[in-house]
Design a protein around this motif. Structure first.
Motif, PDB file in Angstrom:
ATOM      1  N   ASN A 155       0.871  -1.045   0.055  1.00 12.24           N
ATOM      2  CA  ASN A 155      -0.017   0.046  -0.142  1.00 12.24           C
ATOM      3  C   ASN A 155       0.824   1.253  -0.035  1.00 12.24           C
ATOM      4  O   ASN A 155       1.531   1.765   1.206  1.00 12.24           O
ATOM      5  N   ILE A 156       1.088   1.898  -1.043  1.00 13.29           N
ATOM      6  CA  ILE A 156       2.014   2.719  -1.369  1.00 13.29           C
ATOM      7  C   ILE A 156       1.675   3.958  -0.696  1.00 13.29           C
ATOM      8  O   ILE A 156       2.540   4.606   0.041  1.00 13.29           O
ATOM      9  N   ALA A 157       0.535   4.707  -0.517  1.00 13.53           N
ATOM     10  CA  ALA A 157       0.318   5.616   0.387  1.00 13.53           C
ATOM     11  C   ALA A 157       0.466   5.372   1.723  1.00 13.53           C
ATOM     12  O   ALA A 157       0.846   6.442   2.644  1.00 13.53           O
ATOM     13  N   LEU A 158       0.203   4.274   2.389  1.00 19.67           N
ATOM     14  CA  LEU A 158       0.098   3.924   3.578  1.00 19.67           C
ATOM     15  C   LEU A 158       1.847   4.028   4.187  1.00 19.67           C
ATOM     16  O   LEU A 158       2.347   4.386   5.124  1.00 19.67           O
TER      17      LEU A 158
END
Lengths: 185, 370
Positions: A155-158
């Motif tokens: 999960n790139i944003a996380l």
């Protein structure tokens, strides 16, 4: 490593993290305390200015600067506007300048000052590219990224939030470490 | 179990003033053309369902032409027995409830599940589509994501229309545009696939979540990106390279020339033409970035020549970033630089101009001597 060969920047970053851990202790979860590493381990001051071209010794003919390392004064200068707009960018610029200090200045106060424009923070070649690989390795250590990415399905944003870096920087790191499924590349 | 995932079709989008032979806005036709391409390809692929992740229309009150394009696609999908689930995005959601929603009309058409009022779960055979329409309040949107629960024994798809914190925020300034956090996306970890809409660039953001991107380039931020829709095979593992396949559409080309430093010597129009050499610009939307350009020099630019040179483009525009206004001629040390700039514009020789200027100044001095 052969004598005289340039050490891999990410490996040097890992060594620096180990050094910090042995002196001050390093939390097992992100984010990496990059400012603390600069201040406590390397005794570097972090300063900000509205326009780094006004800092004594900075070049005035290279356009706007993002970061500046002045080894003689053990100081890293940051562009205040950029640093305020993006805390992730601020951390990356500090890590990048630490890279110059460790890799290219040999932690010596006798070394010449070095400066970085915004575009230098995206380069993959030359000493700027080395400082960028060092910064990525310092802010996003391989083992920590691998572990966290496995927990959250890349999960790139996380991950960017947890490591306090920008999403593009995190995506690049995941790509470099070959952690993304082919369709996400 | 295969689905086709598309988003941000923006039917009814209009831009520029160019019209075709029938008097229709060319950019509006571009949007219909790529939509038609995508629908045709989807029908060939015969997926189990089509998921549209929002902004089917560019406006909540679409033109009859935009509505016609949508209804035509619905008819073709229905004939091919491919169900469609479409959610409302920020562009197609009216700000006031009393206005009514165009999706009410679509919902009556059959074969289409148009979700706009509140989250719904639609079961289509072995597939459960958890559709969360746009909501301007990010907290309510996040609550809806956390409340959605995959159904046992079915392939589960979550569909929503929102930006994601930290990612390029296309449309961040638009009314009602919202972003969710990476943590909220993590709440959808249990779904087989999360079909996202709102960001116009295709991007995988989690092993089970992807933005399909728009079908057409709608801004210069899109100029380098491929456009199209996604085919996801939910029976394959997340790590399987064949799980998510991208199908390209053929959007209109966009190109940026420059930036060209206008402060350097040389004929500016010539330099713009040189900089464009070798770039495929046929039918393209083109912008030319100029930096540090003198306002006088810019005003004197040979525009007819540039218009001729770039006539094969759909659109050509100059985007100048002007240099600071030069000081007046009151400062003697700047006289030479000032006249050099003016002289270049008017085709005069600098030395001749300087000589004339000095002669005039001398005359003024003589005339004003006590």
């Amino acid at each position: 490593m052969e004598e005289g060969a340039t050490p891999e920047p990410a490996a040097v970053a890992t060594q620096l993290l180990a050094e910090y851990d042995s002196c001050f202790g390093l939390a097992s979860s992100p984010p990496v305390p990059v400012e603390e590493i600069a201040r406590s381990l390397l005794v570097l001051w972090i300063e900000e200015a509205d326009d780094l071209r006004t800092v004594p010794g900075a070049p005035t003919d290279q356009g706007r600067l993002s970061g500046l390392l002045v080894p003689s004064e053990l100081t890293v200068w940051l562009d205040r506007g950029e640093a305020t707009r993006s805390p992730g960018r601020r951390r990356f610029t500090i890590a990048h300048e630490i890279g110059h200090f460790v890799l290219h200045a040999g932690r010596s106060q006798a070394a010449a000052a070095s400066y970085c424009r915004g575009s230098d923070l995206e380069r993959s070649d030359s000493v700027e590219g080395e400082a960028n690989r060092f910064a990525a390795g310092l802010l996003m250590p391989e083992t920590l990224v691998e572990r966290e990415a496995a927990h959250c399905g890349c999960n790139i944003a996380l991950l960017a939030e947890r490591f306090a870096v920008s999403a593009p920087a995190m995506k690049l790191r995941l790509l470099t470490l070959d952690l993304l499924p082919a369709w996400m590349r | 179990m295969r689905i086709a995932h598309l988003a941000d079709t923006h039917l009814g989008y209009r831009h520029l003033t160019r019209t075709d032979e029938a008097g229709r806005n060319v950019r509006e036709q571009d949007v219909y053309r790529v939509f038609d391409e995508a629908i045709e390809r989807i029908i060939e692929l015969k997926p189990d369902a089509v998921i549209h992740a929002g902004d089917l229309f560019n406006s909540y009150h679409p033109t009859s032409r935009a509505l016609g394009a949508a209804l035509d696609a619905l008819r073709r999908l229905k004939r091919a027995r491919i169900p469609l689930v479409v959610i409302a995005g920020n562009h197609s959601t009216p700000r006031y409830a009393h206005v009514g929603h165009v999706f009410e009309v679509l919902g009556r058409f059959g074969g289409v599940h148009a979700v706009w009022r509140e989250p719904e779960t639609i079961e289509l055979g072995d597939l459960a589509v958890h559709a969360i329409p746009h909501h301007p309040d990010p907290h309510l949107l996040e609550q809806s994501i956390r409340a959605a629960e995959p159904r046992e024994g079915l392939a589960n798809v979550l569909v929503l229309h929102a930006g994601l914190d930290g990612l390029a925020r296309v449309g961040a300034g638009e009314a009602g545009s919202v972003s969710i956090s990476g943590g909220s996306l993590e709440a959808a970890a249990g779904f087989d696939y999360v079909a996202l809409g709102h960001l116009h660039a295709r991007e995988g953001v989690r092993v089970n979540a992807c933005y399909a991107g728009s079908l057409e380039r709608l801004s210069f931020a899109d100029q380098e990106t491929r456009k199209g829709f996604i085919e996801a095979d939910l029976s394959l593992a997340a790590s399987d390279p064949g799980r998510v396949r991208f199908h390209d559409t053929t959007p209109r080309p966009m190109a940026t020339i420059g930036p060209i430093d206008g402060s350097l010597d040389g004929d500016l129009a010539e330099r713009i033409i040189d900089a464009a050499a070798g770039i495929g610009l046929e039918g393209a939307i083109v912008r030319c970035l100029l930096i540090g350009v003198d306002q006088d020099l810019f005003r004197a630019l040979d525009l007819p020549r540039l218009r001729d040179q770039f006539a094969h483009c759909l659109h050509f525009e100059l985007r100048p970033e002007f240099a600071a206004t030069p000081p007046g001629i009151g400062a003697p040390q700047d006289l030479r630089a000032f006249l050099a700039a003016r002289g270049k514009r008017q085709g005069l020789q600098l030395e001749e101009l300087l000589e004339r200027a000095q002669r005039l100044l001398a005359e003024v001095d003589t005339a004003t001597e006590p």
